[in-house]
Design an enzyme around this catalytic site. Sequence first.
Site, PDB file in Angstrom:
ATOM      1  CE  LYS A 187     -11.155  -7.402   2.918  1.00  0.00           C
ATOM      2  NZ  LYS A 187     -10.102  -6.589   2.321  1.00  0.00           N
TER       3      LYS A 187
ATOM      4  NE  ARG B  86      -3.045  -6.546  -4.658  1.00  0.00           N
ATOM      5  CZ  ARG B  86      -3.705  -7.189  -3.737  1.00  0.00           C
ATOM      6  NH1 ARG B  86      -3.075  -7.674  -2.706  1.00  0.00           N
ATOM      7  NH2 ARG B  86      -5.016  -7.357  -3.822  1.00  0.00           N
TER       8      ARG B  86
ATOM      9  CB  SER C 148      -4.239  -6.619   5.034  1.00  0.00           C
ATOM     10  OG  SER C 148      -3.923  -5.369   4.475  1.00  0.00           O
TER      11      SER C 148
ATOM     12  CG  HIS D 247      -1.878  -1.032   1.413  1.00  0.00           C
ATOM     13  ND1 HIS D 247      -1.898  -1.882   2.488  1.00  0.00           N
ATOM     14  CD2 HIS D 247      -2.923  -1.411   0.636  1.00  0.00           C
ATOM     15  CE1 HIS D 247      -2.909  -2.729   2.387  1.00  0.00           C
ATOM     16  NE2 HIS D 247      -3.542  -2.478   1.260  1.00  0.00           N
TER      17      HIS D 247
HETATM   18  N1  COA Z   1      -0.338  -3.841  -1.716  1.00  0.00           N
HETATM   19  C1  COA Z   1      -0.622  -4.765  -0.791  1.00  0.00           C
HETATM   20  N2  COA Z   1      -1.864  -5.201  -0.546  1.00  0.00           N
HETATM   21  C2  COA Z   1      -2.839  -4.659  -1.261  1.00  0.00           C
HETATM   22  C3  COA Z   1      -2.620  -3.699  -2.235  1.00  0.00           C
HETATM   23  C4  COA Z   1      -1.289  -3.285  -2.456  1.00  0.00           C
HETATM   24  N3  COA Z   1      -0.981  -2.376  -3.362  1.00  0.00           N
HETATM   25  N4  COA Z   1      -3.793  -3.366  -2.780  1.00  0.00           N
HETATM   26  C5  COA Z   1      -4.722  -4.095  -2.169  1.00  0.00           C
HETATM   27  N5  COA Z   1      -4.144  -4.879  -1.249  1.00  0.00           N
HETATM   28  C6  COA Z   1      -4.782  -5.887  -0.397  1.00  0.00           C
HETATM   29  C7  COA Z   1      -5.570  -5.311   0.735  1.00  0.00           C
HETATM   30  O1  COA Z   1      -4.786  -5.243   1.901  1.00  0.00           O
HETATM   31  C8  COA Z   1      -6.673  -6.330   0.889  1.00  0.00           C
HETATM   32  O2  COA Z   1      -6.164  -7.419   1.626  1.00  0.00           O
HETATM   33  P1  COA Z   1      -7.129  -8.337   2.485  1.00  0.00           P
HETATM   34  O3  COA Z   1      -8.271  -8.758   1.604  1.00  0.00           O
HETATM   35  O4  COA Z   1      -6.276  -9.442   2.864  1.00  0.00           O
HETATM   36  O5  COA Z   1      -7.595  -7.479   3.631  1.00  0.00           O
HETATM   37  C9  COA Z   1      -6.918  -6.846  -0.518  1.00  0.00           C
HETATM   38  O6  COA Z   1      -5.717  -6.580  -1.200  1.00  0.00           O
HETATM   39  C10 COA Z   1      -8.052  -6.175  -1.222  1.00  0.00           C
HETATM   40  O7  COA Z   1      -7.806  -4.772  -1.209  1.00  0.00           O
HETATM   41  P2  COA Z   1      -8.957  -3.721  -1.385  1.00  0.00           P
HETATM   42  O8  COA Z   1      -9.784  -4.019  -2.541  1.00  0.00           O
HETATM   43  O9  COA Z   1      -8.383  -2.348  -1.294  1.00  0.00           O
HETATM   44  O10 COA Z   1      -9.883  -4.079  -0.188  1.00  0.00           O
HETATM   45  P3  COA Z   1     -10.123  -3.297   1.051  1.00  0.00           P
HETATM   46  O11 COA Z   1     -11.006  -4.097   1.939  1.00  0.00           O
HETATM   47  O12 COA Z   1      -8.841  -2.841   1.630  1.00  0.00           O
HETATM   48  O13 COA Z   1     -10.919  -2.035   0.521  1.00  0.00           O
HETATM   49  C11 COA Z   1     -12.818  -0.859  -0.156  1.00  0.00           C
HETATM   50  C12 COA Z   1     -12.114  -2.148  -0.248  1.00  0.00           C
HETATM   51  C13 COA Z   1     -13.134  -0.598   1.324  1.00  0.00           C
HETATM   52  C14 COA Z   1     -11.917   0.241  -0.674  1.00  0.00           C
HETATM   53  C15 COA Z   1     -14.087  -0.882  -1.024  1.00  0.00           C
HETATM   54  O14 COA Z   1     -14.866  -1.950  -0.576  1.00  0.00           O
HETATM   55  C16 COA Z   1     -14.848   0.401  -0.899  1.00  0.00           C
HETATM   56  O15 COA Z   1     -14.563   1.365  -1.604  1.00  0.00           O
HETATM   57  N6  COA Z   1     -15.840   0.464  -0.008  1.00  0.00           N
HETATM   58  C17 COA Z   1     -16.604   1.672   0.237  1.00  0.00           C
HETATM   59  C18 COA Z   1     -18.044   1.442  -0.061  1.00  0.00           C
HETATM   60  C19 COA Z   1     -18.324   1.784  -1.503  1.00  0.00           C
HETATM   61  O16 COA Z   1     -18.206   2.895  -1.925  1.00  0.00           O
HETATM   62  N7  COA Z   1     -18.750   0.744  -2.240  1.00  0.00           N
HETATM   63  C20 COA Z   1     -19.160   0.899  -3.619  1.00  0.00           C
HETATM   64  C21 COA Z   1     -18.215   0.289  -4.548  1.00  0.00           C
HETATM   65  S1  COA Z   1     -18.840   0.382  -6.201  1.00  0.00           S
END
Ligand code: COA
Length: 162
Positions: A41, A90, A129, A17
Site C-alpha cells: 500500500k 465485515r 480506509s 476500526h
Molecule cells: N472497519 C473499517 N475498515 C476496516 C476494518 C474495520 N473494522 N477492518 C479492516 N478495515 C479496512 C482497512 O482500513 C483496510 O482498508 P484499505 O485496504 O482501504 O486500506 C482494509 O479494510 C483491509 O484491512 P486490513 O486487512 O487490516 O489491512 P491493513 O493493510 O490495514 O493491515 C496487515 C494488514 C498490515 C495487518 C497485515 O498485512 C499484516 O499483519 N502485516 C504484517 C506482516 C505479517 O506479519 N505478515 C504475515 C501474515 S501471515
Amino acid sequence: MKIALYSGTFDPITKGHQEIIKRASKMCEKLVVAVLVNKNKKTWFSQAERKEMVQSVLQDIPNIEIIEYDGLLVDYMAKIDCKYIIRGLRAVADYEYELTLAYGNFEISSGEVETVFIPSSKKYLYISSSLVREVASYDGKLDNYLDDRIVEKIRVRSKEQK
Ligand code: COA
C-alpha cells in the site's frame, strides 16, 4: 485474555476500526494496537502520522498501548508474549483473506498465535480506509466514517494530494 493485539495500516483509522478496538479492549487486560507498514500500500500518511491519529482517537481507552511496527507480526508478538490477534470481520468478502492471514500467522508461529474474530456491527460493514480517502478526495461528508478529532487532518491531506 491477558494481552491481545490488533493491527492495521490505519490510513486513516476509521470509526469501524475504533468500534472493533473498543469491543476488543473489553475482552483483554491489555490491547496492543500496532500501526504497521503494508508493503502493498502507498499511504497518504507516514507511519508516525498514522500512529498519532490512532493515539488521538483512542486516548479515552485506558488499557491500550499503541506501537509502530514493520516486520512479521508473530515475531513482535513472541517478544511481548502475546498469543492472540484480534481481527474485525465485515462482509463475506473479508472471509477468504482473513482465513489466509489467520492460517498464515498460526503456521509461522508454530501454532502459538490464534486469531480471534469480532463481527463488525452493521453500521460499519462497508467502511474501509480507501473508501474514506476517496470520499475525502471529492470533499464528501466524512462524519459517518471518521472521528471528529481527525477529520481536519484528512481534509488537509486530501487537498495536498490534488
Ligand atoms: N472497519 C473499517 N475498515 C476496516 C476494518 C474495520 N473494522 N477492518 C479492516 N478495515 C479496512 C482497512 O482500513 C483496510 O482498508 P484499505 O485496504 O482501504 O486500506 C482494509 O479494510 C483491509 O484491512 P486490513 O486487512 O487490516 O489491512 P491493513 O493493510 O490495514 O493491515 C496487515 C494488514 C498490515 C495487518 C497485515 O498485512 C499484516 O499483519 N502485516 C504484517 C506482516 C505479517 O506479519 N505478515 C504475515 C501474515 S501471515
